[in-house]
Design a protein around this motif. Structure first.
Motif, PDB file in Angstrom:
ATOM      1  N   UNK A 128       0.927  -1.868  -0.160  1.00 17.34           N
ATOM      2  CA  UNK A 128      -0.121  -0.197   0.322  1.00 17.34           C
ATOM      3  C   UNK A 128       1.170   1.463   0.137  1.00 17.34           C
ATOM      4  N   UNK A 129       1.777   1.539   1.102  1.00 18.65           N
ATOM      5  CA  UNK A 129       2.693   2.613   0.739  1.00 18.65           C
ATOM      6  C   UNK A 129       4.341   2.082   1.089  1.00 18.65           C
ATOM      7  N   UNK A 130       5.279   2.786   1.524  1.00 14.81           N
ATOM      8  CA  UNK A 130       6.174   2.423   1.592  1.00 14.81           C
ATOM      9  C   UNK A 130       7.185   3.813   1.696  1.00 14.81           C
ATOM     10  N   UNK A 131       7.893   3.293   2.889  1.00 12.86           N
ATOM     11  CA  UNK A 131       8.898   4.711   3.401  1.00 12.86           C
ATOM     12  C   UNK A 131      10.326   4.343   2.815  1.00 12.86           C
ATOM     13  N   UNK A 132      11.096   5.680   2.210  1.00 15.45           N
ATOM     14  CA  UNK A 132      12.149   5.569   1.582  1.00 15.45           C
ATOM     15  C   UNK A 132      13.057   6.666   1.729  1.00 15.45           C
ATOM     16  N   UNK A 137       5.027   7.660   0.548  1.00 19.68           N
ATOM     17  CA  UNK A 137       5.175   6.899  -0.942  1.00 19.68           C
ATOM     18  C   UNK A 137       3.244   6.213  -1.374  1.00 19.68           C
ATOM     19  N   UNK A 138       2.443   6.608  -1.564  1.00 14.90           N
ATOM     20  CA  UNK A 138       1.073   6.007  -1.723  1.00 14.90           C
ATOM     21  C   UNK A 138       1.051   5.228  -3.099  1.00 14.90           C
ATOM     22  N   UNK A 139       1.316   3.974  -2.670  1.00 14.15           N
ATOM     23  CA  UNK A 139       0.217   3.450  -4.044  1.00 14.15           C
ATOM     24  C   UNK A 139      -0.787   3.196  -4.442  1.00 14.15           C
ATOM     25  N   UNK A 140      -0.560   2.794  -6.066  1.00 12.04           N
ATOM     26  CA  UNK A 140      -2.248   2.419  -6.556  1.00 12.04           C
ATOM     27  C   UNK A 140      -3.044   3.449  -5.995  1.00 12.04           C
ATOM     28  N   UNK A 141      -2.970   4.916  -6.621  1.00  9.00           N
ATOM     29  CA  UNK A 141      -3.862   5.837  -6.408  1.00  9.00           C
ATOM     30  C   UNK A 141      -4.668   6.297  -5.199  1.00  9.00           C
ATOM     31  N   UNK A 142      -4.203   5.339  -4.201  1.00  9.38           N
ATOM     32  CA  UNK A 142      -4.429   5.389  -2.925  1.00  9.38           C
ATOM     33  C   UNK A 142      -4.538   6.557  -2.151  1.00  9.38           C
ATOM     34  N   UNK A 143      -5.892   6.563  -1.069  1.00 12.32           N
ATOM     35  CA  UNK A 143      -5.759   8.512  -1.618  1.00 12.32           C
ATOM     36  C   UNK A 143      -5.229   8.559   0.717  1.00 12.32           C
ATOM     37  N   UNK A 144      -5.109  10.057   0.426  1.00 13.09           N
ATOM     38  CA  UNK A 144      -4.334   9.938   1.841  1.00 13.09           C
ATOM     39  C   UNK A 144      -5.248  11.188   2.578  1.00 13.09           C
ATOM     40  N   UNK A 145      -5.510  10.163   3.378  1.00 11.56           N
ATOM     41  CA  UNK A 145      -7.423  11.047   4.127  1.00 11.56           C
ATOM     42  C   UNK A 145      -6.635  11.885   5.094  1.00 11.56           C
ATOM     43  N   UNK A 146      -7.519  12.523   5.454  1.00  9.50           N
ATOM     44  CA  UNK A 146      -7.592  13.318   7.128  1.00  9.50           C
ATOM     45  C   UNK A 146      -8.616  13.432   7.637  1.00  9.50           C
ATOM     46  N   UNK A 147      -8.987  12.702   8.848  1.00  8.67           N
ATOM     47  CA  UNK A 147     -10.644  12.796   9.685  1.00  8.67           C
ATOM     48  C   UNK A 147     -10.624  14.207   9.553  1.00  8.67           C
ATOM     49  N   UNK A 148     -11.732  15.180  10.286  1.00  4.77           N
ATOM     50  CA  UNK A 148     -12.233  15.807  10.760  1.00  4.77           C
ATOM     51  C   UNK A 148     -12.126  15.327  12.736  1.00  4.77           C
ATOM     52  N   UNK A 150     -14.670  14.796  14.522  1.00  3.20           N
ATOM     53  CA  UNK A 150     -15.374  13.757  14.475  1.00  3.20           C
ATOM     54  C   UNK A 150     -15.277  12.896  14.286  1.00  3.20           C
ATOM     55  N   UNK A 151     -14.159  12.306  13.616  1.00  2.00           N
ATOM     56  CA  UNK A 151     -13.666  11.338  13.134  1.00  2.00           C
ATOM     57  C   UNK A 151     -14.889  10.203  11.774  1.00  2.00           C
ATOM     58  N   UNK A 152     -15.934  11.090  11.719  1.00  2.00           N
ATOM     59  CA  UNK A 152     -16.921  10.873  10.667  1.00  2.00           C
ATOM     60  C   UNK A 152     -16.877  11.381   9.306  1.00  2.00           C
ATOM     61  N   UNK A 153     -16.615  12.451   8.912  1.00  2.00           N
ATOM     62  CA  UNK A 153     -15.670  12.352   7.451  1.00  2.00           C
ATOM     63  C   UNK A 153     -14.597  13.260   7.514  1.00  2.00           C
ATOM     64  N   UNK A 154     -13.585  12.803   5.958  1.00  2.00           N
ATOM     65  CA  UNK A 154     -12.592  13.716   6.026  1.00  2.00           C
ATOM     66  C   UNK A 154     -12.174  13.718   4.597  1.00  2.00           C
ATOM     67  N   UNK A 155     -10.909  15.130   4.664  1.00  2.00           N
ATOM     68  CA  UNK A 155     -10.524  14.360   3.540  1.00  2.00           C
ATOM     69  C   UNK A 155      -9.615  14.252   2.542  1.00  2.00           C
ATOM     70  N   UNK A 156      -9.584  13.969   1.752  1.00  2.00           N
ATOM     71  CA  UNK A 156      -8.717  13.185   0.878  1.00  2.00           C
ATOM     72  C   UNK A 156      -7.648  13.501   0.283  1.00  2.00           C
ATOM     73  N   UNK A 157      -6.425  13.062  -0.352  1.00  2.00           N
ATOM     74  CA  UNK A 157      -5.776  13.756  -1.485  1.00  2.00           C
ATOM     75  C   UNK A 157      -5.105  12.469  -2.491  1.00  2.00           C
ATOM     76  N   UNK A 158      -5.315  12.610  -3.838  1.00  2.00           N
ATOM     77  CA  UNK A 158      -4.919  11.615  -4.314  1.00  2.00           C
ATOM     78  C   UNK A 158      -4.209  11.647  -5.519  1.00  2.00           C
TER      79      UNK A 158
END
Length: 368
Positions: A128-132, A137-148, A150-158
Motif C-alpha cells: 500500500x505504501x512505502x517509506x524511503x 509513497x502511497x501506491x495504486x492511487x490510494x488516498x491520503x485521508x485527513x479525518x475531522x 469527530x472522525x465522521x468525515x475526511x478530506x482526501x488527496x490522491x
C-alpha cells in the motif's frame, strides 16, 4: 567453567573420579567456555564466555542457537506480558508474501524490507505504501485521508489516473490573505495570489433571455443604493446620475452602444457615458433620367384674317363695295401635334422616425 567429552573412561579410581567430576562440572556449568565444546549433542547448553551468550544446540546437532545474554535480566528477552525492549531489534527482510512482522490472525498485514533504506506497509497481502529516503509513497492511487475532529468525515488527496511524469508540489511558506488562491509557477512551487475577478464589476453584457441572472442588474437607468451596491458604485459613480444615497445605472433600453472616442477625434467632444441623439450625415441624391418625350395633339383650330374693301395694296383680302372691313376665318386644319405629361418613375420620400441597421432586441445587464 568446564567442558567434557561426556565419556567416563576405564581407569583407576582417582582418574575415574576426576573424569566424573569434570563431566558434572561441564553439565552444571552449561559447558561454559570461550569456544564451543568439541563433543556436542542435540539440545545441549553452551555458555559462551567470549560474548556472554547462552546458546543451545539445535535438534540436528549441527549448530548452536543463541538464546540470550547471560548478564541481562531475562537473558535480554522480552517477557510475554508488556515487554520493554532495549537495544536493537532486528528482523529478516521478508517479502510481500512472507512478512517478517505481521499480526496474529491477520498474517497478510504487516511490514517487510523492500530494499535498502526502504520498508513497505502491506494490507491484505498488497503493498500500500512505502517509506524511503524520498519520503512516503502511497501506491495504486490510494488516498491520503485527513479525518475531522469527530472522525465522521475526511478530506482526501490522491493522484490522478495517469500522470504524465513525476510531479512534486511544494507548499508556500505562508497562508496568504483572505480569498487568495493557490497558483503554480509551472515547476511545482505553489504560492498564494489574489483571486482574479472572473467578471469585472461594472462590465455590461447582452442577455439572450429576459431574466436577469444573479449578480447582475438590468441596464434600465434605475436608481440603486450606494451602500448595497458599493462595489458597482465605486466603478461607475455618478456617471449616469446620483442622489445622496443612490446612483443611477446606465439606461440602454432601445439604444445602440458606441465606443467612447477617448481623444481619438472620430466622435470628439463627448463625455464618457453621455447620450447622443440621432443625426443624418449631410448628403446629396443623384437622379438619372434615361430620357423621355412629350407628344402634342391639336384637334383643329381656325385663324382669323383681317380684311378691308379699300384696295390700297396692303395685301389684305378685299371685298367689292366700300366701307366694309372685318375678319375672315381660314379653313379648319390640324397640326397633328400633341403634348402629354410623362413621369420619370423617380420619387424621394421621408419614411420612419429614425435611421437604423437591421437588429435583434436583447437585454443589457451590468455586473454588480
Amino acid at each position: 567453567m568446564a567442558q567434557a567429552d561426556q565419556q567416563i573412561q576405564n581407569d583407576n579410581g582417582s582418574n575415574v573420579r576426576a573424569d566424573l567430576n569434570n563431566n558434572f562440572d561441564a553439565l552444571f556449568s552449561n559447558n561454559s567456555g570461550s569456544s564451543e565444546p568439541s563433543v556436542t549433542t542435540a539440545f545441549m547448553w553452551f555458555a559462551d564466555t567470549t560474548n556472554d551468550a547462552l546458546k543451545i544446540r539445535n535438534a540436528a546437532d549441527s549448530a548452536f542457537i543463541t538464546v540470550g545474554t547471560l548478564s541481562e535480566t531475562n537473558l535480554g528477552l522480552a517477557v510475554k506480558a508488556s515487554p520493554a525492549f532495549t537495544g536493537n531489534v532486528t528482523i529478516p527482510a521478508g517479502t510481500v508474501s512472507s512478512l517478517p512482522l505481521s499480526f496474529t490472525g491477520d498474517t497478510d498485514t504487516g511490514f517487510f524490507k523492500n530494499a535498502d533504506n526502504e520498508f513497505t506497509i502491506v494490507t491484505g497481502g498488497t503493498r500500500r505504501a512505502h517509506f524511503d529516503t524520498n519520503g512516503i509513497t502511497i501506491r495504486d492511487r490510494k488516498a491520503l485521508r485527513f479525518r475531522d475532529t469527530s472522525n465522521s468525515n475526511f478530506v482526501a488527496i490522491r493522484a490522478p489516473d495517469n500522470a504524465a511524469a513525476d510531479i512534486t508540489l511544494t507548499l508556500p511558506s505562508s497562508d496568504g490573505n483572505a480569498n487568495d488562491v493557490l497558483q503554480s509557477d509551472g515547476s511545482g512551487n505553489l504560492s498564494f495570489a489574489a483571486l482574479p475577478q472572473a467578471v469585472p464589476t461594472g462590465s455590461v453584457h447582452l442577455m439572450a433571455g429576459n431574466n436577469v441572472p444573479s449578480g447582475y442588474l438590468k441596464c434600465n437607468g434605475q436608481a440603486v443604493s450606494q451602500t448595497t451596491y458599493a462595489a458597482l458604485y465605486q466603478v461607475i459613480g455618478a456617471t449616469y446620475g446620483q442622489t445622496a444615497t443612490t446612483f443611477n445605472l446606465p439606461d440602454l433600453r432601445g439604444e445602440f452602444v458606441r465606443g467612447w472616442d477617448d481623444s481619438r477625434g472620430v466622435d470628439s467632444g463627448r463625455d464618457f457615458g453621455s447620450a447622443q441623439g440621432h443625426e443624418f450625415f449631410s448628403h446629396n441624391h443623384v437622379i438619372t433620367d434615361p430620357g423621355h418625350s412629350h407628344s402634342i395633339n391639336d384637334p383643329g383650330h381656325f385663324h382669323n384674317v383681317a380684311y378691308t374693301n379699300s384696295d390700297n395694296g396692303d395685301g389684305v383680302i378685299e371685298e367689292s363695295g366700300t366701307g366694309f372691313n372685318g375678319f375672315e376665318p381660314t379653313e379648319n386644319a390640324t397640326t397633328n401635334i400633341s403634348i402629354n405629361l410623362n413621369h420619370t418613375g423617380i420619387s424621394i420620400q421621408n419614411q420612419g422616425s429614425e435611421a437604423r441597421p437591421r437588429n435583434i432586441a436583447m437585454m443589457y445587464v451590468i455586473k454588480t
